[in-house]
Structures are given as structure tokens and as C-alpha cells.
Design an enzyme around this catalytic site. Structure first.
Site, PDB file in Angstrom:
ATOM      1  N   GLU A 254       0.890  -1.177   0.000  1.00 56.45           N
ATOM      2  CA  GLU A 254       0.000   0.000   0.000  1.00 56.45           C
ATOM      3  C   GLU A 254       0.917   1.212   0.000  1.00 56.45           C
ATOM      4  OE1 GLU A 254      -1.749   3.021   1.003  1.00 56.45           O
ATOM      5  OE2 GLU A 254      -2.319   2.174   2.956  1.00 56.45           O
ATOM      6  N   CYS A 288      -1.785   8.911   2.400  1.00 53.22           N
ATOM      7  CA  CYS A 288      -1.522   8.396   1.056  1.00 53.22           C
ATOM      8  C   CYS A 288      -2.695   8.729   0.145  1.00 53.22           C
ATOM      9  CB  CYS A 288      -1.256   6.897   1.096  1.00 53.22           C
ATOM     10  SG  CYS A 288      -2.586   5.986   1.825  1.00 53.22           S
TER      11      CYS A 288
HETATM   12  C1  UN1 Z   1      -3.057   6.077   4.471  1.00 48.92           C
HETATM   13  O1  UN1 Z   1      -2.838   7.295   4.381  1.00 48.92           O
HETATM   14  O2  UN1 Z   1      -2.113   5.242   4.453  1.00 48.92           O
HETATM   15  O3  UN1 Z   1      -8.905   6.813   3.364  1.00 48.92           O
HETATM   16  C2  UN1 Z   1      -4.400   5.482   4.674  1.00 48.92           C
HETATM   17  C3  UN1 Z   1      -8.258   7.429   4.216  1.00 48.92           C
HETATM   18  C4  UN1 Z   1      -7.933   6.721   5.512  1.00 48.92           C
HETATM   19  C5  UN1 Z   1      -6.756   5.827   5.353  1.00 48.92           C
HETATM   20  C6  UN1 Z   1      -5.545   6.445   4.730  1.00 48.92           C
HETATM   21  N1  UN1 Z   1      -9.094   5.966   5.947  1.00 48.92           N
HETATM   22  O4  UN1 Z   1      -7.867   8.565   4.043  1.00 48.92           O
END
Ligand code: UN1
Length: 519
Positions: A254, A288
Site C-alpha cells: 500500500e 496516502c
Molecule cells: C493512508 O494514508 O495510508 O482513506 C491510509 C483514508 C484513511 C486511510 C488512509 N481511511 O484517508
């Protein structure tokens, strides 16, 4: 209050520090030490994998519904500790407290989903080609899972791996980010104590990135690790993918994102601006799923940019325990990298969103800042308008409070621009035209598509993951993640009392394909 933390292998804290001793500090008050940390080294990682290997079979022998009960208890104990865990998240990485509470909620949601999966973990009964023969499928645990996670979601994202991996009967070695070790230790305690896990089923390794990589390589060489889950940068993800590939394993990756938001002429501009503010600057742009570039139709560009600039100037930045849109950078290392991204701003860009750019200080103030900017690592929000498709700022992930804006003429071009950087995690379109919704969904390479919603804020039971530079197609969350932590086994059982050969001893019917209805 600061705490002393160290790796924990087979239920025993590792004495001494074979790696360095570091202090984990509060990024909103860098003089405040949250934890004193004894880091391990590559050998610590290998020892943890050995402990996991030893504990795994007995854990797999615990009936899945009983493992599901363990997950249920973890959910309840996390819920009972929600406020103190959220406070720790805010102290250690500077995430605003309401967001930190939401992050803890995401662990509870994950437990709520998987507690029932212990009573399902369904296999199938499948008809055979032959009489007196039956076919079945079973899900088997993979074995030992190594989980290496980032610190921007120091407890929620780890739970996406740990909870289903444990539920499926795997033993786990978890290495949290070295800038969120206290959050890591707290979640480890909640899972082990709350779930009543036997020693060695979950092990905690605190180590820097290079030692972890070396330890993972040794553990893979020794056959101690069967699956790797990694959340972090695309660069490290590709190294991990290469390493696991050499061992004929495919990691669950991820990685980063350059998530586009398309704003069409039919969009509700106020809604789009609210979402751009939340997804671009929430968590100081360090998700992310954070917004990378707004791709706005040229006919509404001037109106959108005026409103987005105004909303960003009015957004409160500062102390993450007060009412702010965002707080500090997660850690000094992200601040340094972010300064490099700011260097990508070119003379053909116009910079909006604040009274200045760069670090917020007394000499470089941000209007409406809450708290003492000099105490922590705070940065001005930056909107970069006039971004071109060959700009570094357009093509690369820029983890931090910076959002690019560019324009498009027809939707096909907006989709092309959205895909151009080569990531493919999240995406968003603001439109009131159903045909545009489906054209965008089909054309965009992202694993996640939001319609009239922000690029961030995915719910914990839909498949989460990306393509291209955002990942190798693996998906977390919901039933989809079960394929990461189990392997299908098929079984056939012939009780005919003879050897019936597949494809050969199959009864043939006598169809007449030349048959036609009489007119
Ligand atoms: C991340 O930044 O690794 O959808 C995950 C979202 C959060 C998860 C982000 N529930 O922004």
C-alpha cells in the site's frame, strides 16, 4: 509523561538496545519526549520471526470462531481505551484530536467486521464431473506474516493488517514506523492483552528502516516469513516487492498516491472547495489518499480558485489539541523532504493559500495560527496554480500541505491528466452528470473513486488499495483482504471405490446441435 519502550518477542520485552536509543518527540512541541525507545537490529527481526514461527501452528489450531471472539474482545478494549489512544496519536504524530479519535474508530470498525468472519471463513463444496466424488475448498493461514507500516496512520492502518492476519490463524511480526513507536507499543498491548493472545502470536520489532530490511531479507532466506504487508513509499515498496519476488512471494503493498480531483462545470463548487481543503490539507497533506492535483474545467477555474484560496487562507493551522484543520508535520524528516518539494515551485506558477510559504515561525507568520509556531514543525498551506503536465510538482507525490491546480477542456483530457503521474490509489470527481461519473470511473486508473466526495476518508470495509506506483494490485479491508492472509486449498474426495480419471471418465450426453424449430 514519557515511557520506555522496546521490542517484544514471544511475550518478553527485549532488554538493552542492539540498535540505537532514540527519543520519540511530539511534533507540535518538539521539546516534549513522548517515549524513550530502544531500537533493535536485523537480528531482532529474525528472532521475532522465529518466535512467530514457533507460535503459529498452535494459533492456527485454535478454532476460527474462537479467534473471532478474540478479535471481538480487542475491539471492545480498543473502544474502552479510545480517548487515551487518540491522545497518544495526537501527541506522537500531531494528528488533530478529532481525526485521531476517527483513526481509533477505524480499528474498532475493523474488529467489528472481522469478529464475525471467524464464524464464516467460508470454503465451498463444489460439484464434481464424476459421480460419487465431491470437491471442496478451504482457506488455510499463510503462516508467518511480517507487517511494516508507516506512521501517518500509526494505529488504524496497522490494524487493517494485524486484525485479519490474526483472525486467519497467522502469527505476526509487526514493525511500526520509527517515528510512532509509542503508538505501536500501545496498539500492541491492546491487541495482546485485549485478545488474550498466546506469547509469540504477535511480536513487536522497533528498528530503523535499513535494519528492518536486512532482518526481513535474512528471515526470508531462512524460510521464516511467508507473507509481507507494507505501507509506505513507492520507492521502499518496490524494494520490498523485489525482495519478496525473489522468494516467490507477492507482498501486500500500500504505497504513495498522486490523487486527482476533477472539478467539472456542473460541480457544486462550494462542496468541491470543502473537499479540496479537507483532502489537500487535512493531516497536513500526509495521507496516502491526500489530494495531489485539482484538475478543474477551464470555464470554472477562476471561480474555483478564488473560493479555494479564500477557504485555505481562513483555515486554522496549529495546536492539534485545538480546533484546527491541520497540525504539524509528522516528524522532522517529513519537514525536510517537504522543503525539497517546495523547491519545485516554478516562476510560471502562482502560489496562493497563505500569507507566506515554508515553515511557520514568528518571523514567517500564518494569520490565525493557534498556539506557538516555534514550538513545533508547522508549515504554511500552499496552493500552486498553473501547474503543467511536465512539472515535477504534477508528476510526483508531495507528502505535505501542498495542492497543485491545473485546467482541462474535455473530460477525456482530465482523465488522461489524472492517470499521467502513474500512481493509482484514490481519485475524485465533482459533477452532477451521470454520464461523466461513469466515464471517469472507467477511465481513471485508481483503485478508489469518489463521486462528489474527498479523495481521502475511505471506509474500513471496502477494498482499499491501488495500482501502478500505488501498489501491486493487492487490496486490504473487508472480505477482499482474506485473500492476502489465507491460501486456498482445494480437496477432492472420490468415494466410488474405483479410480475415476478427470476429463477422461466423464459421461457424455448426446446433444443435437443441428436441431432447429419448425417454422
Ligand atoms: C493512508 O494514508 O495510508 O482513506 C491510509 C483514508 C484513511 C486511510 C488512509 N481511511 O484517508
Amino acid at each position: 509523561m514519557s515511557r520506555n519502550i522496546t521490542s517484544i518477542i514471544a511475550g518478553t520485552p527485549v532488554a538493552g538496545a542492539s540498535g540505537a536509543r532514540i527519543a520519540s518527540t511530539n511534533p507540535a512541541h518538539t521539546s516534549e519526549v513522548v517515549a524513550d525507545v530502544s531500537l533493535g537490529d536485523a537480528g531482532t527481526f529474525v528472532a521475532a520471526a522465529q518466535a512467530a514461527r514457533q507460535a503459529q501452528q498452535a494459533w492456527a489450531d485454535v478454532p476460527a470462531p474462537v479467534r473471532g471472539r478474540s478479535i471481538a474482545h480487542i475491539g471492545r478494549v480498543v473502544e474502552a481505551n479510545a480517548e487515551s489512544l487518540a491522545r497518544l496519536v495526537t501527541r506522537e504524530i500531531g494528528k488533530p484530536y478529532p481525526e485521531a479519535l476517527g483513526e481509533v474508530r477505524e480499528i474498532v470498525d475493523t474488529c467489528d467486521f472481522f469478529l464475525g468472519e471467524g464464524r464464516r471463513l467460508y470454503g465451498q463444496t463444489v460439484p464434481s464431473e464424476m459421480p460419487d466424488k465431491q470437491l471442496f475448498t478451504f482457506r488455510n493461514p499463510v503462516g508467518v506474516v511480517s507487517v511494516i507500516t508507516a506512521g501517518n496512520f500509526p494505529v488504524a492502518v496497522p490494524s487493517w493488517y494485524l486484525i485479519p492476519a490474526l483472525l486467519c490463524g497467522n502469527a505476526v511480526v509487526w514493525k511500526p514506523a520509527d517515528y510512532s513507536p509509542a503508538c505501536g507499543a500501545a496498539l500492541f498491548d491492546l491487541i495482546v492483552h485485549g485478545g488474550g493472545l498466546p506469547d509469540g502470536v504477535l511480536n513487536l520489532v522497533l528498528a530503523d528502516g535499513e535494519s528492518t530490511f536486512a532482518g526481513l531479507e535474512q528471515a526470508l532466506d531462512q524460510g521464516l516469513v511467508d507473507k509481507v504487508g507494507f505501507t509506505g513509499s513507492s520507492a521502499v515498496g518496490s524494494r520490498i516487492g523485489e525482495l519478496t519476488g525473489r522468494h516467490l512471494q507477492s507482498a501486500c503493498l500500500e504505497l504513495g498516491g498522486k490523487n486527482p480531483m476533477v472539478v467539472t462545470p456542473s460541480a457544486d463548487l462550494d462542496l468541491a472547495v470543502e473537499a479540496a481543503l479537507f483532502s489537500g490539507f487535512g493531516t497536513a497533506g500526509q495521507r496516502c489518499t491526500s489530494l495531489g492535483t485539482v484538475i478543474v474545467h477551464e470555464s470554472v477555474h477562476d471561480d474555483f480558485i478564488a473560493r479555494f484560496d479564500k477557504a485555505t487562507r481562513q483555515a486554522t493551522v496549529g495546536d492539534p489539541f485545538s480546533d484546527v484543520v491541520y497540525g504539524p508535520m509528522l516528524d522532522e524528516k517529513f519537514a525536510q523532504r517537504y522543503e525539497d518539494y517546495l523547491g519545485w515551485v516554478q516562476p510560471h506558477h502562482s502560489v496562493l493559500g497563505s500569507t507566506a510559504t515554508g515553515r511557520i515561525t514568528v518571523a514567517n507568520p500564518r494569520e490565525g495560527f493557534t498556539g506557538d509556531p516555534e514550538a513545533g514543525i508547522f508549515y504554511h498551506p500552499v496552493i500552486v496554480d498553473g501547474v503543467r503536465e511536465d512539472d515535477a510538482i504534477f508528476l510526483n507525490e508531495t507528502f505535505g500541505p501542498i495542492v497543485g491546480v491545473t485546467t482541462y477542456r474535455d473530460l477525456g483530457d482530465a482523465i488522461r491528466l489524472g492517470n499521467l503521474p502513474g500512481y493509482g490509489l484514490s481519485s475524485s470527481i465533482y459533477t452532477n452528470e451521470p454520464a461523466e461519473v461513469f466515464a471517469f470511473r472507467r477511465g481513471i486508473s485508481a483503485g478508489m473513486v469518489s463521486i462528489n466526495n474527498s479523495t481521502s476518508g475511505a471506509e474500513a470495509h471496502l477494498p482499499f488499495g491501488g495500482n501502478g506506483k500505488s501498489g501491486n494490485g493487492s487490496r486490504q479491508s473487508g472480505v477482499w483482504v482474506l485473500d492476502q492472509f489465507t491460501r486456498w486449498q482445494s480437496m477432492n474426495w472420490d468415494y466410488s471405490g474405483r479410480l475415476q480419471k478427470a476429463q477422461m471418465d466423464v459421461t457424455e450426453l448426446t446433444p443435437d446441435e443441428s436441431f432447429r424449430l419448425a417454422d
